[in-house]
Design an enzyme around this catalytic site. Sequence first.
Site, PDB file in Angstrom:
ATOM      1  CD  GLU A 270      32.652  62.747 106.289  1.00  0.00           C
ATOM      2  OE1 GLU A 270      33.231  63.058 105.597  1.00  0.00           O
ATOM      3  OE2 GLU A 270      31.831  62.184 106.234  1.00  0.00           O
ATOM      4  CD1 TRP A 273      34.325  59.233 108.918  1.00  0.00           C
ATOM      5  CD2 TRP A 273      36.354  58.211 108.311  1.00  0.00           C
ATOM      6  NE1 TRP A 273      33.510  58.658 107.889  1.00  0.00           N
ATOM      7  CE2 TRP A 273      34.788  57.452 107.819  1.00  0.00           C
ATOM      8  CE3 TRP A 273      37.092  57.841 107.933  1.00  0.00           C
ATOM      9  CZ2 TRP A 273      34.932  56.280 107.660  1.00  0.00           C
ATOM     10  CZ3 TRP A 273      37.470  56.333 107.553  1.00  0.00           C
ATOM     11  CH2 TRP A 273      36.193  55.576 107.430  1.00  0.00           C
ATOM     12  CD1 TRP A 302      47.336  47.413  90.864  1.00  0.00           C
ATOM     13  CD2 TRP A 302      45.428  48.042  91.107  1.00  0.00           C
ATOM     14  NE1 TRP A 302      47.260  47.950  91.822  1.00  0.00           N
ATOM     15  CE2 TRP A 302      45.778  47.567  92.391  1.00  0.00           C
ATOM     16  CE3 TRP A 302      44.222  48.291  90.393  1.00  0.00           C
ATOM     17  CZ2 TRP A 302      44.955  48.046  92.692  1.00  0.00           C
ATOM     18  CZ3 TRP A 302      43.299  48.481  91.213  1.00  0.00           C
ATOM     19  CH2 TRP A 302      43.579  48.387  92.290  1.00  0.00           C
ATOM     20  CG  ASN A 337      34.466  63.851 100.017  1.00  0.00           C
ATOM     21  OD1 ASN A 337      35.256  63.283 100.332  1.00  0.00           O
ATOM     22  ND2 ASN A 337      33.446  63.173 100.646  1.00  0.00           N
ATOM     23  CD1 TRP A 355      45.788  50.674  95.192  1.00  0.00           C
ATOM     24  CD2 TRP A 355      46.278  52.686  96.224  1.00  0.00           C
ATOM     25  NE1 TRP A 355      46.532  50.408  95.722  1.00  0.00           N
ATOM     26  CE2 TRP A 355      47.347  51.648  96.785  1.00  0.00           C
ATOM     27  CE3 TRP A 355      46.535  54.481  96.688  1.00  0.00           C
ATOM     28  CZ2 TRP A 355      47.981  51.734  97.444  1.00  0.00           C
ATOM     29  CZ3 TRP A 355      47.520  54.019  97.830  1.00  0.00           C
ATOM     30  CH2 TRP A 355      48.069  52.844  98.510  1.00  0.00           C
TER      31      TRP A 355
END
Length: 460
Positions: A270, A273, A302, A337, A355
């Site tokens: 992680e 990442w 969208w 998360n 988004w």
Amino acid sequence: MTQLVWFRNDLRVSDHSALTEACQAPGADIKAIFLWTPKQWQQHDYGLARQYSIRSALVTVARDLAQLGIPLTILQADTWLSGVDQLIDFARQHSVRQLTFHREFGWDEVQRDQYAIEQARLAGITTWVGEDRVGFDPASLLTGQGEMYRVFTPFKKRWLSQHAETPLTAPLPVPSTRAPALSELPDIPEVDWNGTAELPLNEHDAHEHLDQFADAMPRYKDQRDLPATEGTSRLSAALASGAISLRQCMHSAFSHPKFDSAGVQTWLSELIWREFYHYLLYWRPDIARHKPFYPRWDAFPWLQDETALHHWQQGQTGVPIVDAGMRQLAQTGWMHNRVRMIVAMYLVKLLKIDWRQGERWFAQQLLDIDFASNNGGWQWCASTGVDAAPYFRIFNPHTQSQRFDPSGDYIRRWVPELASVPAKAIHEPTQQLARHLGYARPLIDYKRARAETLELFKQL
């Protein structure tokens, strides 16, 4: 010789290579500076929560620097560029010979730093720029074809293979022989944030939290997806402001007596990442200008549904796990998360709202907002970024809730309307039950919304 250390998203004293560089100059008179630029942060959609987090870390940094005999000055400016002008004026007034700071990768950050280096040169001031946000210079991590990595797993393998050749931590600053600075804190602006922080925000609390988390690290893989359990490190806000460094967290993993356990390996992954998202920002700075990594997905139609967006923001979607996450965010400035992925995919893949709307809302609300990680996570959920979830991966929020909050404890904490509902019914209460309890009706039908989204993606 006067050295000026420019603090930014590295608000700590330990493992701070720019501070170490300044302290190692023979007979140096060391000063520190920070630019308080709320209008610039607002342009980046950073809200009061982020400013509160920065201030909390700054208070501790100012005290720790004072113990080293290093005064911290806070300069207030509307923008970074005007702040740089003030910084250079300050440097001239104090006969600064060298300015030290750490590199950052955002679009505006790169412009700011290039301007600062040029203005320092014109003023006869040398600059020293160190690496802090990542473990390796992104230009040094390339594929066999000399290209940037677009997939995480090979990036991680390359990162780990190169790690053995690179020291994990920078040396600590060399204490000054000067008397400690005055005990008064510099003029650090107050921040009127109404949330309740549940995260360590300064260097001392972050290290104490990391030490405590070390005991739970071997169980991280099994517990990290359970929002009702304290299974994560909760160090994200400290990492975002630099109250603790990525290197220090990685050192905790690499030196762990159970390093080979699945839990420690998963936590290390992680952390890598996190570096990967900064790596992408370095190679593709245009993502800081609201661009998807793969431009073809910009053609997705969208929806402009302000009512649905508002219900999502306020935690009134009628989907308990989504509403629990959004209310946790509103009240604490943080969200688990796993729940972040659920609420993000609900907004993008089921409500079909851009988004970037969700990315902006998170930036405004989160204590731990870090552009690279926030952008990377949203583009992953929207299937517009690298290493993205295929477009046909659409989380069912009800089954996600049943899987990761089986007893409903997380939902009950943040959605009190459902506190009396048994576990079997809490994940998807009937409309009759919801109406009786005063809980919101669902905005959409999951199966229909999923089918519509899949068809739209297929057309692209």
